[in-house]
Design a protein around this motif. Sequence first.
Motif, PDB file in Angstrom:
ATOM      1  N   ARG A  76       2.964   6.055  -9.815  1.00 13.94           N
ATOM      2  CA  ARG A  76       4.041   6.186  -8.831  1.00 13.94           C
ATOM      3  C   ARG A  76       3.495   5.806  -7.459  1.00 13.94           C
ATOM      4  O   ARG A  76       2.299   5.825  -7.230  1.00 13.94           O
ATOM      5  CB  ARG A  76       4.613   7.594  -8.825  1.00 13.94           C
ATOM      6  N   PRO A  77       4.374   5.493  -6.530  1.00 15.79           N
ATOM      7  CA  PRO A  77       3.914   5.103  -5.201  1.00 15.79           C
ATOM      8  C   PRO A  77       3.243   6.250  -4.448  1.00 15.79           C
ATOM      9  O   PRO A  77       3.665   7.401  -4.538  1.00 15.79           O
ATOM     10  CB  PRO A  77       5.193   4.681  -4.475  1.00 15.79           C
ATOM     11  N   VAL A  78       2.204   5.890  -3.715  1.00 17.26           N
ATOM     12  CA  VAL A  78       1.571   6.794  -2.756  1.00 17.26           C
ATOM     13  C   VAL A  78       1.580   6.054  -1.425  1.00 17.26           C
ATOM     14  O   VAL A  78       1.065   4.945  -1.319  1.00 17.26           O
ATOM     15  CB  VAL A  78       0.132   7.175  -3.169  1.00 17.26           C
ATOM     16  N   VAL A  79       2.202   6.681  -0.438  1.00 16.12           N
ATOM     17  CA  VAL A  79       2.366   6.069   0.875  1.00 16.12           C
ATOM     18  C   VAL A  79       1.495   6.818   1.877  1.00 16.12           C
ATOM     19  O   VAL A  79       1.550   8.047   1.963  1.00 16.12           O
ATOM     20  CB  VAL A  79       3.843   6.129   1.329  1.00 16.12           C
ATOM     21  N   LEU A  80       0.688   6.082   2.626  1.00 12.88           N
ATOM     22  CA  LEU A  80      -0.079   6.664   3.727  1.00 12.88           C
ATOM     23  C   LEU A  80       0.787   6.552   4.975  1.00 12.88           C
ATOM     24  O   LEU A  80       1.179   5.452   5.363  1.00 12.88           O
ATOM     25  CB  LEU A  80      -1.399   5.923   3.932  1.00 12.88           C
ATOM     26  N   ALA A  81       1.098   7.697   5.571  1.00 11.22           N
ATOM     27  CA  ALA A  81       2.018   7.722   6.704  1.00 11.22           C
ATOM     28  C   ALA A  81       1.274   8.051   7.989  1.00 11.22           C
ATOM     29  O   ALA A  81       0.320   8.820   7.994  1.00 11.22           O
ATOM     30  CB  ALA A  81       3.116   8.757   6.457  1.00 11.22           C
ATOM     31  N   GLY A  82       1.753   7.466   9.079  1.00  6.82           N
ATOM     32  CA  GLY A  82       1.130   7.673  10.374  1.00  6.82           C
ATOM     33  C   GLY A  82       0.029   6.655  10.599  1.00  6.82           C
ATOM     34  O   GLY A  82      -0.231   5.800   9.759  1.00  6.82           O
ATOM     35  N   ALA A  83      -0.601   6.766  11.728  1.00  2.29           N
ATOM     36  CA  ALA A  83      -1.708   5.869  12.041  1.00  2.29           C
ATOM     37  C   ALA A  83      -2.901   6.229  11.156  1.00  2.29           C
ATOM     38  O   ALA A  83      -3.378   7.360  11.192  1.00  2.29           O
ATOM     39  CB  ALA A  83      -2.082   5.996  13.511  1.00  2.29           C
ATOM     40  N   VAL A  84      -3.360   5.277  10.357  1.00  2.00           N
ATOM     41  CA  VAL A  84      -4.515   5.518   9.488  1.00  2.00           C
ATOM     42  C   VAL A  84      -5.766   5.468  10.355  1.00  2.00           C
ATOM     43  O   VAL A  84      -6.038   4.457  11.007  1.00  2.00           O
ATOM     44  CB  VAL A  84      -4.588   4.474   8.351  1.00  2.00           C
ATOM     45  N   PRO A  85      -6.524   6.567  10.396  1.00  6.13           N
ATOM     46  CA  PRO A  85      -7.738   6.589  11.216  1.00  6.13           C
ATOM     47  C   PRO A  85      -8.703   5.461  10.832  1.00  6.13           C
ATOM     48  O   PRO A  85      -8.794   5.064   9.666  1.00  6.13           O
ATOM     49  CB  PRO A  85      -8.342   7.964  10.926  1.00  6.13           C
ATOM     50  N   ARG A  86      -9.410   4.970  11.822  1.00  3.77           N
ATOM     51  CA  ARG A  86     -10.298   3.811  11.643  1.00  3.77           C
ATOM     52  C   ARG A  86     -11.292   4.004  10.505  1.00  3.77           C
ATOM     53  O   ARG A  86     -11.487   3.112   9.691  1.00  3.77           O
ATOM     54  CB  ARG A  86     -11.029   3.532  12.955  1.00  3.77           C
ATOM     55  N   ARG A  87     -11.927   5.183  10.432  1.00  2.60           N
ATOM     56  CA  ARG A  87     -12.928   5.421   9.381  1.00  2.60           C
ATOM     57  C   ARG A  87     -12.300   5.394   7.991  1.00  2.60           C
ATOM     58  O   ARG A  87     -12.870   4.858   7.049  1.00  2.60           O
ATOM     59  CB  ARG A  87     -13.651   6.744   9.611  1.00  2.60           C
ATOM     60  N   LEU A  88     -11.111   5.972   7.863  1.00  7.64           N
ATOM     61  CA  LEU A  88     -10.420   5.951   6.580  1.00  7.64           C
ATOM     62  C   LEU A  88      -9.978   4.529   6.236  1.00  7.64           C
ATOM     63  O   LEU A  88     -10.128   4.084   5.095  1.00  7.64           O
ATOM     64  CB  LEU A  88      -9.217   6.899   6.593  1.00  7.64           C
ATOM     65  N   ALA A  89      -9.470   3.811   7.215  1.00  4.10           N
ATOM     66  CA  ALA A  89      -9.053   2.425   6.981  1.00  4.10           C
ATOM     67  C   ALA A  89     -10.226   1.584   6.492  1.00  4.10           C
ATOM     68  O   ALA A  89     -10.076   0.757   5.585  1.00  4.10           O
ATOM     69  CB  ALA A  89      -8.453   1.831   8.254  1.00  4.10           C
ATOM     70  N   ARG A  90     -11.391   1.810   7.068  1.00  4.62           N
ATOM     71  CA  ARG A  90     -12.585   1.058   6.662  1.00  4.62           C
ATOM     72  C   ARG A  90     -12.981   1.389   5.228  1.00  4.62           C
ATOM     73  O   ARG A  90     -13.304   0.494   4.444  1.00  4.62           O
ATOM     74  CB  ARG A  90     -13.751   1.368   7.621  1.00  4.62           C
ATOM     75  N   LEU A  91     -12.941   2.670   4.846  1.00  5.77           N
ATOM     76  CA  LEU A  91     -13.235   3.070   3.471  1.00  5.77           C
ATOM     77  C   LEU A  91     -12.249   2.421   2.504  1.00  5.77           C
ATOM     78  O   LEU A  91     -12.649   1.902   1.452  1.00  5.77           O
ATOM     79  CB  LEU A  91     -13.190   4.589   3.334  1.00  5.77           C
ATOM     80  N   LEU A  92     -10.983   2.425   2.850  1.00  2.00           N
ATOM     81  CA  LEU A  92      -9.971   1.820   1.987  1.00  2.00           C
ATOM     82  C   LEU A  92     -10.224   0.325   1.819  1.00  2.00           C
ATOM     83  O   LEU A  92     -10.111  -0.222   0.719  1.00  2.00           O
ATOM     84  CB  LEU A  92      -8.569   2.063   2.551  1.00  2.00           C
ATOM     85  N   GLU A  93     -10.590  -0.328   2.914  1.00  2.00           N
ATOM     86  CA  GLU A  93     -10.877  -1.763   2.865  1.00  2.00           C
ATOM     87  C   GLU A  93     -12.109  -2.058   2.005  1.00  2.00           C
ATOM     88  O   GLU A  93     -12.088  -2.956   1.169  1.00  2.00           O
ATOM     89  CB  GLU A  93     -11.086  -2.284   4.288  1.00  2.00           C
ATOM     90  N   LEU A  94     -13.181  -1.290   2.218  1.00  2.00           N
ATOM     91  CA  LEU A  94     -14.426  -1.525   1.475  1.00  2.00           C
ATOM     92  C   LEU A  94     -14.269  -1.307  -0.029  1.00  2.00           C
ATOM     93  O   LEU A  94     -14.915  -1.989  -0.826  1.00  2.00           O
ATOM     94  CB  LEU A  94     -15.537  -0.613   1.994  1.00  2.00           C
ATOM     95  N   THR A  95     -13.426  -0.363  -0.410  1.00  6.32           N
ATOM     96  CA  THR A  95     -13.255  -0.037  -1.824  1.00  6.32           C
ATOM     97  C   THR A  95     -12.117  -0.800  -2.484  1.00  6.32           C
ATOM     98  O   THR A  95     -11.956  -0.740  -3.700  1.00  6.32           O
ATOM     99  CB  THR A  95     -12.987   1.471  -2.004  1.00  6.32           C
TER     100      THR A  95
END
Length: 120
Positions: A76-95
């Motif tokens: 099912r969909p999982v939506v990240l809401a709000g401004a994604v913090p830089r450190r979390l965004a980087r982890l998401l990108e790397l993985t």
Amino acid sequence: METYNAEARSHVESRSDGDVRVVVMAGEFDIDNVTDLRIALDPAASGVTRFVLDVAAVTFVDSAALGIMLQPALDRPVVLAGAVPRRLARLLELTGADMVFATAPSVAEGTVMVVPPRQG
């Protein structure tokens, strides 16, 4: 609204909005304090068609917490809401997890937006 606060370093709140479960995350999430997150993001939750995660106040996520965030996205969909913090965004990108989550500027929009099916 259910509130979980077993760990001082993190805070998780969840509530239902129809068939959407909204989960507010704040603080640091690592292998030592993911129990509350695991409860809130139960992939076996009946009647939940979407999870909306308010991640604006997240300061740290390790691989254990990311794995828990990804579990419900298997069916099912999982939506990240709000401004994604830089450190979390980087982890998401790397993985590559950034390809799994939809994003929305707010929880309100995340609960109603159309989420296209994942290509996989």
